[in-house]
Motif scaffolding. Structure first.
Motif, short mmCIF file in Angstrom:
data_model
loop_
_atom_site.label_atom_id
_atom_site.label_comp_id
_atom_site.label_asym_id
_atom_site.label_seq_id
_atom_site.Cartn_x
_atom_site.Cartn_y
_atom_site.Cartn_z
N ASN A 71 -8.31 -50.49 -17.34
CA ASN A 71 -6.86 -50.57 -17.26
C ASN A 71 -6.33 -51.77 -16.49
OD1 ASN A 71 -6.22 -48.23 -18.76
ND2 ASN A 71 -6.68 -46.94 -16.99
N HIS A 72 -7.09 -52.27 -15.54
CA HIS A 72 -6.59 -53.32 -14.66
C HIS A 72 -7.07 -54.70 -15.12
CE1 HIS A 72 -4.65 -50.96 -11.47
NE2 HIS A 72 -5.52 -50.02 -11.82
N GLY A 73 -6.10 -55.56 -15.47
CA GLY A 73 -6.42 -56.89 -15.93
C GLY A 73 -5.56 -57.94 -15.25
N TRP A 74 -6.04 -59.19 -15.29
CA TRP A 74 -5.32 -60.32 -14.70
C TRP A 74 -5.31 -61.47 -15.71
CZ3 TRP A 74 -7.82 -56.72 -12.00
CH2 TRP A 74 -7.22 -56.22 -10.82
N ALA A 75 -4.18 -62.17 -15.78
CA ALA A 75 -4.04 -63.35 -16.63
C ALA A 75 -3.51 -64.49 -15.77
CB ALA A 75 -3.08 -63.07 -17.79
N VAL A 76 -3.96 -65.71 -16.07
CA VAL A 76 -3.54 -66.89 -15.30
C VAL A 76 -3.02 -67.96 -16.24
CG1 VAL A 76 -5.18 -66.44 -13.44
CG2 VAL A 76 -5.87 -67.90 -15.35
N GLY A 77 -2.29 -68.93 -15.65
CA GLY A 77 -1.75 -69.98 -16.51
C GLY A 77 -1.09 -71.10 -15.75
N HIS A 78 -0.23 -71.84 -16.48
CA HIS A 78 0.48 -72.98 -15.91
C HIS A 78 1.37 -72.54 -14.76
CE1 HIS A 78 0.11 -75.92 -19.57
NE2 HIS A 78 -1.04 -75.37 -19.22
#
Length: 382
Positions: free
Chosen positions: A97-104
């Protein structure tokens, strides 16, 4: 300086090109962090930079803050609620259930419902503030060391101090310009412990699920602040971090400490994976460079492959097959643990940024042209 950033639009410009040449105002950059991603049916057909599975769900991230998910192996997609409109570069789930997304702009997003809804947990301004505090502490410590050092050691120490001062000035400039530096990869062990890495030696660590983050750059040998492009855990438990200028760093204590390894390639490495065998590392990047180690990076073999095109991501299957994907529609497959690869270049030549397995030996690919279905070689199924 655009070549110092991982390519994401691929075939056009690198992630850092516009950031390196343009100087947008802090307010403009803050605006796109504050504007939620627009709902659009075209998201599955737009640029997607990474894809993963969490349970039976597939989740992908891409341009304009797009995050899409599918519960039927990509046959249909829903668009997640995302609070930012910046390009997203990578994602990882520490648990189902626990996710992380990264970016600009240094954005770091968190989901607690398997990717349906996301909240902004961190951004580039917070990262710059962490860096400023960290560099000031390092400078004060280095000045004390120089004061007590023998004369024959002071020149080298003063060079190191200059590097720290330069890094501090850059971080202070970021506070004035706005959150410009991208995060390029993220890895989570579980729903508490993880790392996010990115441009100019940025590496952040959390041990409380992202409630707080620590600047981990002082614990890694990277005085020139080269970019970090990829981080992954390999079989046997080691963490491996790769980046610009052939950087390879290995941790055998869950990221507490890191050792730098000598690389046979001086150019950018954009990703790293294991092979499924303990302590084996496969790193890849610019111009199709692929290097293999069986001893946690103490020695390396350069693996020849066709095409010489930049490689962006990897997929290791349960049956041992390894797939690398890259620019120009490149899909490389190995059935011998990464010792050799067979290359296929897709007819559309759209750059491929990630892959996940489907039923049988088929693949779901994401990249410049959105979602594509392919066989094990990379050839279109639809």
């Amino acid at each position: 300086m655009a070549n110092r950033f991982k390519c994401a639009t691929l075939g056009s410009a690198c992630l850092g090109l516009s950031m390196a040449l343009a100087a947008p105002s802090a307010s403009a950059l803050t605006d796109i962090i504050d504007i939620p991603a627009r709902d659009t049916e075209l998201a599955p057909e737009s640029l997607l930079n990474d894809v993963t599975r969490t349970g039976d769900r597939i989740v992908a991230v891409g341009e304009r803050g797009h995050i899409i998910y599918s519960d039927n192996d990509g046959e249909s997609w829903s668009q997640a609620e995302v609070p930012v409109s910046v390009t997203l570069t990578a994602l990882d789930f520490g648990s189902e259930n626990h996710g992380w997304a990264v970016g600009h702009s240094g954005v770091l997003l968190h989901s607690s419902d398997a990717g349906e809804n996301w909240t902004l947990q961190f951004d580039g301004l917070k990262a710059a503030a962490l860096t400023i505090a960290s560099k000031k502490a390092q400078i004060a410590e280095m000045e004390e060391v120089i004061e007590q050092a023998p004369e024959d050691q002071k020149d080298d120490l003063e060079w190191a101090l200059d590097d720290l001062v330069f890094a501090l000035e850059n971080a202070e400039a970021d506070m004035d310009v706005g959150p410009v530096n991208p995060l390029l990869d993220v890895w989570f062990e579980n729903d508490q412990h993880g790392f996010a890495v990115g441009a100019y030696g940025m590496i952040l660590r959390t041990q409380d699920g992202g409630e707080s983050w620590q600047d981990w750059s002082p614990y890694i040998d990277n005085a020139q602040n080269f970019h970090y492009n990829g981080i992954e855990r390999i079989a046997g438990g080691a963490l491996v971090l790769v980046g610009e200028a052939g950087q390879i760093h290995v941790s055998v204590d869950n990221g507490n400490t890191w050792e730098r390894r000598e690389s046979p390639y001086p150019g950018s490495l954009f990703g790293v994976t294991g092979t499924g065998s303990a302590n084996e590392v496969l790193a890849f990047g610019l111009r199709g460079t692929t290097i293999l180690s069986s001893d946690l990076g103490r020695s390396w073999t350069i693996v020849p492959n066709e095409g010489n095109t930049t490689l962006n991501n990897a997929l290791v299957l349960e049956d041992g097959r390894i797939t690398l994907v890259g620019n120009g529609g490149a899909v490389l497959m190995s059935a011998d643990g990464g010792e050799s690869f067979r290359a296929y270049f897709r007819n559309d030549r759209g750059s491929v940024m990630g892959a996940v397995p489907l039923s049988g030996t088929n693949l779901l690919l994401v990249g410049e042209d959105g979602v594509k279905f392919a066989d094990s070689r990379g050839k279109n199924l639809k």
